[in-house]
Design an enzyme around this catalytic site. Structure first.
Site, PDB file in Angstrom:
ATOM      1  N   ARG A  60     -14.607  36.346 -16.213  1.00  0.00           N
ATOM      2  CA  ARG A  60     -13.839  35.591 -17.220  1.00  0.00           C
ATOM      3  C   ARG A  60     -12.409  36.129 -17.289  1.00  0.00           C
ATOM      4  O   ARG A  60     -11.447  35.396 -17.439  1.00  0.00           O
ATOM      5  CB  ARG A  60     -14.507  35.661 -18.608  1.00  0.00           C
ATOM      6  CG  ARG A  60     -13.636  35.058 -19.691  1.00  0.00           C
ATOM      7  CD  ARG A  60     -14.319  34.788 -21.031  1.00  0.00           C
ATOM      8  NE  ARG A  60     -15.391  35.676 -21.367  1.00  0.00           N
ATOM      9  CZ  ARG A  60     -15.245  36.948 -21.798  1.00  0.00           C
ATOM     10  NH1 ARG A  60     -14.037  37.465 -21.955  1.00  0.00           N
ATOM     11  NH2 ARG A  60     -16.291  37.686 -22.061  1.00  0.00           N
ATOM     12  N   TYR A 112      -0.697  11.613 -24.485  1.00  0.00           N
ATOM     13  CA  TYR A 112      -2.097  11.476 -24.099  1.00  0.00           C
ATOM     14  C   TYR A 112      -2.955  11.452 -25.374  1.00  0.00           C
ATOM     15  O   TYR A 112      -2.744  12.291 -26.276  1.00  0.00           O
ATOM     16  CB  TYR A 112      -2.461  12.663 -23.206  1.00  0.00           C
ATOM     17  CG  TYR A 112      -3.906  12.701 -22.819  1.00  0.00           C
ATOM     18  CD1 TYR A 112      -4.444  11.742 -21.978  1.00  0.00           C
ATOM     19  CD2 TYR A 112      -4.746  13.695 -23.301  1.00  0.00           C
ATOM     20  CE1 TYR A 112      -5.777  11.771 -21.634  1.00  0.00           C
ATOM     21  CE2 TYR A 112      -6.082  13.736 -22.953  1.00  0.00           C
ATOM     22  CZ  TYR A 112      -6.594  12.765 -22.124  1.00  0.00           C
ATOM     23  OH  TYR A 112      -7.912  12.795 -21.787  1.00  0.00           O
ATOM     24  N   ASP A 185       4.393  18.684 -21.014  1.00  0.00           N
ATOM     25  CA  ASP A 185       3.214  18.244 -20.269  1.00  0.00           C
ATOM     26  C   ASP A 185       3.740  17.534 -19.019  1.00  0.00           C
ATOM     27  O   ASP A 185       4.299  16.442 -19.096  1.00  0.00           O
ATOM     28  CB  ASP A 185       2.374  17.307 -21.142  1.00  0.00           C
ATOM     29  CG  ASP A 185       1.074  16.875 -20.456  1.00  0.00           C
ATOM     30  OD1 ASP A 185       1.048  16.818 -19.213  1.00  0.00           O
ATOM     31  OD2 ASP A 185       0.102  16.566 -21.169  1.00  0.00           O
ATOM     32  N   LYS A 210      -5.725  15.371 -12.745  1.00  0.00           N
ATOM     33  CA  LYS A 210      -5.003  14.179 -12.314  1.00  0.00           C
ATOM     34  C   LYS A 210      -4.404  14.404 -10.913  1.00  0.00           C
ATOM     35  O   LYS A 210      -5.140  14.627  -9.975  1.00  0.00           O
ATOM     36  CB  LYS A 210      -3.960  13.823 -13.363  1.00  0.00           C
ATOM     37  CG  LYS A 210      -4.510  13.865 -14.809  1.00  0.00           C
ATOM     38  CD  LYS A 210      -5.600  12.852 -15.090  1.00  0.00           C
ATOM     39  CE  LYS A 210      -6.358  13.094 -16.381  1.00  0.00           C
ATOM     40  NZ  LYS A 210      -5.550  13.272 -17.578  1.00  0.00           N
TER      41      LYS A 210
END
Ligand SMILES: *Cc1c(COP(=O)(O)O)cnc(C)c1O
Length: 395
Positions: A60, A112, A185, A210
């Site tokens: 992690r 978004y 973004d 994307k």
């Protein structure tokens, strides 16, 4: 003709974009010579003595495949540090956790839908200062009416789904005057077309789901910063909150990034052909594409982007029902949410991706359609959309 303002050319100090996309963070494996970054699955790593771990300790906190991806995206965005997350929204959540409880955030007039939901329904209600929306097209007015306590400005350029473009450098300098960080973004543009850190942004966010992944087969998120302190705080949150991507996901994003440049060139070419059809089609009311001279923010886009991207939105003259008919009538453009992959998609934002902004300042027109133009044969895409629009022409 579009003039490239990016860094696709190599310089003395740095290889070009395409070279870095394929090689940065991805040197042949030191042990085997494998030219493909290994998918490193170990969750724990042997230590030589108590209290002296090696480079890796627990997966992690750090993983070699993730490190390769983080190094590559940092290089492409021209930042000092990249951080990978399990999704775009997980990356956004880490950014929002930077804001101290008494401070708020400001976002633009469209975004978004999931970002809006995260800020307005999950993050905002826990804050005394909360969040606000603002029109980034008039920065003089925004400066005069700047709300107190804004610590974070959240910008999408081009935005989703209206493709509004905003001058990153101008907004960065305004945010900095008011002691706020500017988050951009960059999902729609990708680092191939636009590098916000070079224009003064503090944090770049990506939904790697994307264009970076590019094949509709992996969910992921990335952050890039060019500041050691910010990087340290975000790395702390990445480990402490733990929304990390798995090694296979990191591998898939890295693999996608290798072809980002050639895919983006084709996305832009195909989008332009679609725009050419739409602007002269009688059933279409308005075409939204940053290259169009009358598009909101066209000048900013022309200044800070090297090309205008693969996303195209448009409104139908005859309203919502016609729009829905068109979305149902395409065959190559698949009716689906998401964007940025090799296959072309069509969607109706009001009912699909942006249902969560209904009734808010970010509400979208109900006659709006959004296309993610893929990299199929140009003429096939134009023909498919043309026949679908045919159902909407009043004869
Ligand atoms: C998809 C998307 C996100 C969210 O990313 P996920 O990977 O779906 O969590 C954020 N911003 C934009 C612009 C997006 O298109």
């Amino acid at each position: 003709m579009v003039v490239r303002v990016g860094d696709t050319e190599s310089t003395e100090s740095r290889p070009g974009f395409e070279t870095r996309a394929i090689h940065d963070g991805q040197a042949p494996d030191a042990v085997t010579g494998a030219v493909v970054t290994p998918i490193s699955l170990a969750t724990t790593f042997a230590q030589t003595a108590v209290g002296s771990p090696g480079t890796y300790e627990y997966a992690r906190s750090g993983n070699p495949t993730r490190d390769a991806l983080q190094a590559c995206i940092a290089s492409l965005e021209q930042g000092s540090h990249g951080l990978a997350f399990a999704s775009g929204l997980a990356a956004e959540d880490a950014v929002l956790r930077l804001v101290t409880p008494g401070k708020g955030a400001m976002m633009g007039l469209d975004a978004y839908g999931g970002t809006y939901r995260l800020i307005s329904a999950v993050w905002g209600p826990e804050r005394s200062a909360g969040w606000s929306t603002a029109d980034f097209s008039d920065l003089t007015a925004l400066d005069a009416a700047w709300p107190d306590d804004v610590a974070l400005v959240w910008l999408e350029t081009p935005s989703n789904p209206m493709l509004r473009c905003t001058d990153i450098a101008a907004l960065a300098s305004l945010a900095h005057d008011h002691d706020a960080l500017l988050v951009v973004d960059n999902t729609f543009a990708t680092p191939y077309l636009q590098q916000p850190l070079r224009h003064g942004a503090d944090i770049v966010v990506h939904s790697a789901t994307k264009y970076l992944g590019g094949h509709s087969d992996v969910v992921g998120g990335l952050l890039v910063v060019d500041d050691d302190d910010l990087a340290q705080r975000l790395a702390y949150l990445q480990n402490a909150a733990g929304a990390v991507p798995g090694p296979f996901d990191c591998y898939l994003v890295l693999r996608g990034i290798k072809t980002l440049a050639v895919r983006m060139d084709r996305h832009c070419t195909n989008a332009r052909a679609i725009v050419d059809l739409l602007v002269r089609h009688p059933a279409v009311e308005r075409v939204l594409y940053p290259q169009l001279p009358d598009h909101p923010g066209h000048e900013a886009a022309a200044k800070q982007m090297s090309d205008f991207g693969g996303m195209v939105s448009f409104t139908m003259r005859d309203g919502a029902e016609r729009a829905k008919q068109v979305a149902a009538a395409t065959t190559l453009f698949t009716l689906a949410e998401s964007l940025g992959a090799v296959e072309s998609l069509i969607e109706h934002p009001g009912v699909m991706t942006h249902a969560s902004v209904a009734g808010s300042p970010l509400e979208v027109p109900d006659n709006l359609l959004r296309l993610s133009v893929g990299i199929e044969t140009t003429a096939d895409l134009v023909a498919d959309l043309d026949q679908a629009l045919g159902v909407a022409v009043i004869r």
